[in-house]
Structure formats: C-alpha cells, structure tokens
Design a protein around this motif. Structure first.
Motif, PDB file in Angstrom:
ATOM      1  N   GLU A  41       0.919  -1.148   0.039  1.00  3.72           N
ATOM      2  CA  GLU A  41       0.075   0.152   0.062  1.00  3.72           C
ATOM      3  C   GLU A  41       0.830   1.358   0.005  1.00  3.72           C
ATOM      4  N   ALA A  42       0.323   2.299  -0.796  1.00  2.00           N
ATOM      5  CA  ALA A  42       1.105   3.540  -0.633  1.00  2.00           C
ATOM      6  C   ALA A  42       0.982   4.239   0.426  1.00  2.00           C
ATOM      7  N   ILE A  43       2.088   4.819   1.197  1.00  4.75           N
ATOM      8  CA  ILE A  43       2.040   5.257   2.521  1.00  4.75           C
ATOM      9  C   ILE A  43       2.753   6.575   2.502  1.00  4.75           C
ATOM     10  N   GLY A  44       3.122   7.161   1.435  1.00  2.00           N
ATOM     11  CA  GLY A  44       3.769   8.346   1.226  1.00  2.00           C
ATOM     12  C   GLY A  44       4.755   8.728  -0.059  1.00  2.00           C
ATOM     13  N   PHE A  45       5.414   9.863  -0.081  1.00  2.00           N
ATOM     14  CA  PHE A  45       6.274  10.307  -1.185  1.00  2.00           C
ATOM     15  C   PHE A  45       7.418  10.650  -0.688  1.00  2.00           C
ATOM     16  N   ARG A  46       8.495  10.469  -1.424  1.00  2.00           N
ATOM     17  CA  ARG A  46       9.706  11.245  -1.158  1.00  2.00           C
ATOM     18  C   ARG A  46      10.246  12.193  -2.191  1.00  2.00           C
ATOM     19  N   ARG A  47       9.983  13.287  -1.966  1.00  2.00           N
ATOM     20  CA  ARG A  47      10.292  14.352  -3.338  1.00  2.00           C
ATOM     21  C   ARG A  47      11.801  14.338  -3.641  1.00  2.00           C
ATOM     22  N   GLY A  48      11.873  14.276  -5.194  1.00  2.00           N
ATOM     23  CA  GLY A  48      13.350  14.345  -5.573  1.00  2.00           C
ATOM     24  C   GLY A  48      13.936  13.492  -5.120  1.00  2.00           C
ATOM     25  N   TYR A  49      13.441  12.019  -4.961  1.00  2.00           N
ATOM     26  CA  TYR A  49      14.422  10.973  -4.248  1.00  2.00           C
ATOM     27  C   TYR A  49      15.220  10.426  -5.437  1.00  2.00           C
ATOM     28  N   TYR A  50      14.879  10.327  -6.648  1.00  2.00           N
ATOM     29  CA  TYR A  50      15.693   9.664  -7.588  1.00  2.00           C
ATOM     30  C   TYR A  50      16.421  11.030  -8.194  1.00  2.00           C
ATOM     31  N   GLN A  51      17.724  10.824  -8.343  1.00  2.00           N
ATOM     32  CA  GLN A  51      18.620  11.893  -8.801  1.00  2.00           C
ATOM     33  C   GLN A  51      19.485  11.099  -9.688  1.00  2.00           C
ATOM     34  N   PRO A  52      19.909  12.070 -10.747  1.00  2.00           N
ATOM     35  CA  PRO A  52      19.670  13.441 -10.732  1.00  2.00           C
ATOM     36  C   PRO A  52      18.439  13.824 -11.599  1.00  2.00           C
ATOM     37  N   GLY A  53      17.619  13.145 -11.806  1.00  2.00           N
ATOM     38  CA  GLY A  53      16.248  13.582 -12.373  1.00  2.00           C
ATOM     39  C   GLY A  53      15.457  14.250 -11.808  1.00  2.00           C
ATOM     40  N   ASN A  54      15.687  14.331 -10.402  1.00  2.00           N
ATOM     41  CA  ASN A  54      14.794  14.750  -9.486  1.00  2.00           C
ATOM     42  C   ASN A  54      13.218  14.309  -9.565  1.00  2.00           C
ATOM     43  N   VAL A  55      13.254  12.913  -9.694  1.00  2.00           N
ATOM     44  CA  VAL A  55      11.866  12.245  -9.804  1.00  2.00           C
ATOM     45  C   VAL A  55      11.495  11.858  -8.495  1.00  2.00           C
ATOM     46  N   ASP A  56      10.026  12.086  -8.208  1.00  2.00           N
ATOM     47  CA  ASP A  56       9.592  11.582  -6.745  1.00  2.00           C
ATOM     48  C   ASP A  56       9.410  10.116  -6.395  1.00  2.00           C
ATOM     49  N   ALA A  57       9.621   9.730  -5.367  1.00  2.00           N
ATOM     50  CA  ALA A  57       9.430   8.024  -5.089  1.00  2.00           C
ATOM     51  C   ALA A  57       8.010   8.050  -4.405  1.00  2.00           C
ATOM     52  N   LEU A  58       7.338   6.928  -4.864  1.00  2.90           N
ATOM     53  CA  LEU A  58       6.439   6.442  -3.982  1.00  2.90           C
ATOM     54  C   LEU A  58       6.683   5.654  -3.004  1.00  2.90           C
ATOM     55  N   VAL A  59       6.388   5.860  -1.671  1.00  4.78           N
ATOM     56  CA  VAL A  59       6.805   4.805  -0.744  1.00  4.78           C
ATOM     57  C   VAL A  59       5.606   3.975  -0.448  1.00  4.78           C
ATOM     58  N   MET A  60       5.725   2.685  -0.346  1.00  2.87           N
ATOM     59  CA  MET A  60       4.890   1.516  -0.347  1.00  2.87           C
ATOM     60  C   MET A  60       5.232   0.447   0.996  1.00  2.87           C
ATOM     61  N   ARG A  61       4.341  -0.022   1.600  1.00  2.00           N
ATOM     62  CA  ARG A  61       4.508  -0.844   2.663  1.00  2.00           C
ATOM     63  C   ARG A  61       3.538  -2.153   2.783  1.00  2.00           C
ATOM     64  N   LEU A  62       4.138  -3.206   3.053  1.00  2.00           N
ATOM     65  CA  LEU A  62       3.724  -4.545   3.000  1.00  2.00           C
ATOM     66  C   LEU A  62       3.803  -4.917   4.439  1.00  2.00           C
ATOM     67  N   THR A  63       2.512  -5.203   5.190  1.00  2.00           N
ATOM     68  CA  THR A  63       2.824  -5.792   6.400  1.00  2.00           C
ATOM     69  C   THR A  63       2.422  -7.338   6.449  1.00  2.00           C
ATOM     70  N   ASP A  64       3.156  -8.024   7.032  1.00  2.00           N
ATOM     71  CA  ASP A  64       3.557  -9.488   7.191  1.00  2.00           C
ATOM     72  C   ASP A  64       3.560 -10.233   5.613  1.00  2.00           C
ATOM     73  N   PRO A  65       4.586 -10.068   5.432  1.00  2.00           N
ATOM     74  CA  PRO A  65       5.165 -10.557   4.185  1.00  2.00           C
ATOM     75  C   PRO A  65       4.934 -12.168   3.882  1.00  2.00           C
ATOM     76  N   SER A  66       4.665 -12.796   5.317  1.00  2.00           N
ATOM     77  CA  SER A  66       4.461 -14.084   5.217  1.00  2.00           C
ATOM     78  C   SER A  66       3.170 -14.574   4.607  1.00  2.00           C
ATOM     79  N   THR A  67       2.415 -13.928   4.589  1.00  2.00           N
ATOM     80  CA  THR A  67       0.898 -13.969   4.218  1.00  2.00           C
ATOM     81  C   THR A  67       0.571 -13.390   2.587  1.00  2.00           C
ATOM     82  N   SER A  68       1.556 -12.684   2.189  1.00  2.00           N
ATOM     83  CA  SER A  68       1.295 -12.324   0.772  1.00  2.00           C
ATOM     84  C   SER A  68       1.022 -12.991  -0.293  1.00  2.00           C
ATOM     85  N   VAL A  69      -0.040 -12.975  -0.964  1.00  2.00           N
ATOM     86  CA  VAL A  69      -0.246 -13.811  -2.244  1.00  2.00           C
ATOM     87  C   VAL A  69      -0.675 -12.755  -3.192  1.00  2.00           C
ATOM     88  N   PRO A  70      -0.045 -12.892  -4.461  1.00  2.00           N
ATOM     89  CA  PRO A  70      -0.435 -11.917  -5.505  1.00  2.00           C
ATOM     90  C   PRO A  70      -1.917 -12.037  -5.868  1.00  2.00           C
TER      91      PRO A  70
END
Length: 168
Positions: free
Chosen positions: A126-155
């Motif tokens: 799930e998306a939980i936030g952004f990091r502005r200008g994270y990817y350099q040198p292109g100054n591209v924003d990053a979407l921060v994502m989180r998964l809780t309990d990877p042991s139960t993750s099924v695509p």
C-alpha cells in the motif's frame, strides 16, 4: 547473486535505469552482507538459458534490519517484461523477508513507474507517502509503499493475463 554477476547486472542496470543506475560499489557493498550467519541481505539473479547461452535477465535485492525489510531493487530485462518474472523475483524477496523474520517490507518506487506500482499492489503493498526528488539526478519523486506481514502475501491475479514461466 554473486560477485561474478555484478558486471552483467550493471549492464542491465544501465539499460533500465540510465539516470540513476547503481554503481559497482553499491552492489559490492550489499553483496558483502548477503552471506554467512550474520547476513542481512538477499540478492538473486534470473538467468535465461534459451539458445544454450546464459544471460542474466533479472535481478532483485532485499535488506533486513530488525523486523523491517526494504526492497532495494527489482529489475527485469525489457525482452522479459510482462512474463511474470518480476512477480517471481518479488515472491523470492518476500520469502527472504519472512526468513529474516521481518514483520513489514518497505520500498520506494518511481512515481512514473506505474507498471511496478501495479506489481507491488498485487502483492498487497500500500502507498503510504512520497519522497520528493528521491531519484537523482532526474529529481523524480518516489512513492513509498509498505507491506505488512510478508509471510501471508499472495499476489492478486490480473484479469485477462496469464503468468508464464521462462528459463529465468
């Protein structure tokens, strides 16, 4: 992934991420923590053996610290995108996170990489936030994502598509 995989991985890295490709030193540094009883990293490569020649067509890496893991990278060669290889690599990273006893997995994804975002969402990230200008040198924003309990993750299957196996 082993040290002898770094050169072909760098070629793929430069092709896929020309503006913000990892350096040789970055891979060496992470691989130094990927073996032995105190390992905190898991890196893997996917190899295509079609035609009798081995070629690295994907790679992925995960770092663990305490009960938190972070997907460092996932990359799939252009001619293998859409084959399900990215999902298989992510599955292996989530298995590693479970083995490291991580309760959560985090990652950053380029805001303009919709294909990757959809992959991660299929696995429950799930998306939980952004990091502005994270990817350099292109100054591209990053979407921060989180998964809780990877042991139960099924695509979640994508309607109208089929995951296919290859030699990766």
């Amino acid at each position: 992934m082993r040290w002898w995989d770094i050169e072909p991985v760098l070629e793929l890295e430069k092709d896929l991420f020309p503006e913000d490709a990892w350096s040789r030193g970055m891979f060496w540094s992470d691989l130094a923590h990927a073996r032995g009883p105190e390992a905190t990293r898991r890196y893997l490569v996917a190899v295509d053996t079609t035609g009798g020649e081995e070629r690295i067509v994907g790679y992925a890496g995960l770092a663990a610290a305490g009960d938190l893991a972070d997907v460092q990278t996932i990359a799939v060669a252009r001619d293998h995108q859409g084959t399900g290889l990215g999902g298989r690599l992510l599955t292996e990273l989530l298995r590693a996170a479970t083995a490291f006893e991580c309760a959560e997995v985090m990652l950053e994804c380029r805001i303009d990489n919709v294909r990757a975002q959809k992959l991660y969402e299929r696995f429950g990230f799930e998306a939980i936030g952004f990091r502005r200008g994270y990817y350099q040198p292109g100054n591209v924003d990053a979407l921060v994502m989180r998964l809780t309990d990877p042991s139960t993750s099924v695509p979640t299957p994508v309607q109208g598509t089929q995951e296919t196996e290859n030699n990766g």
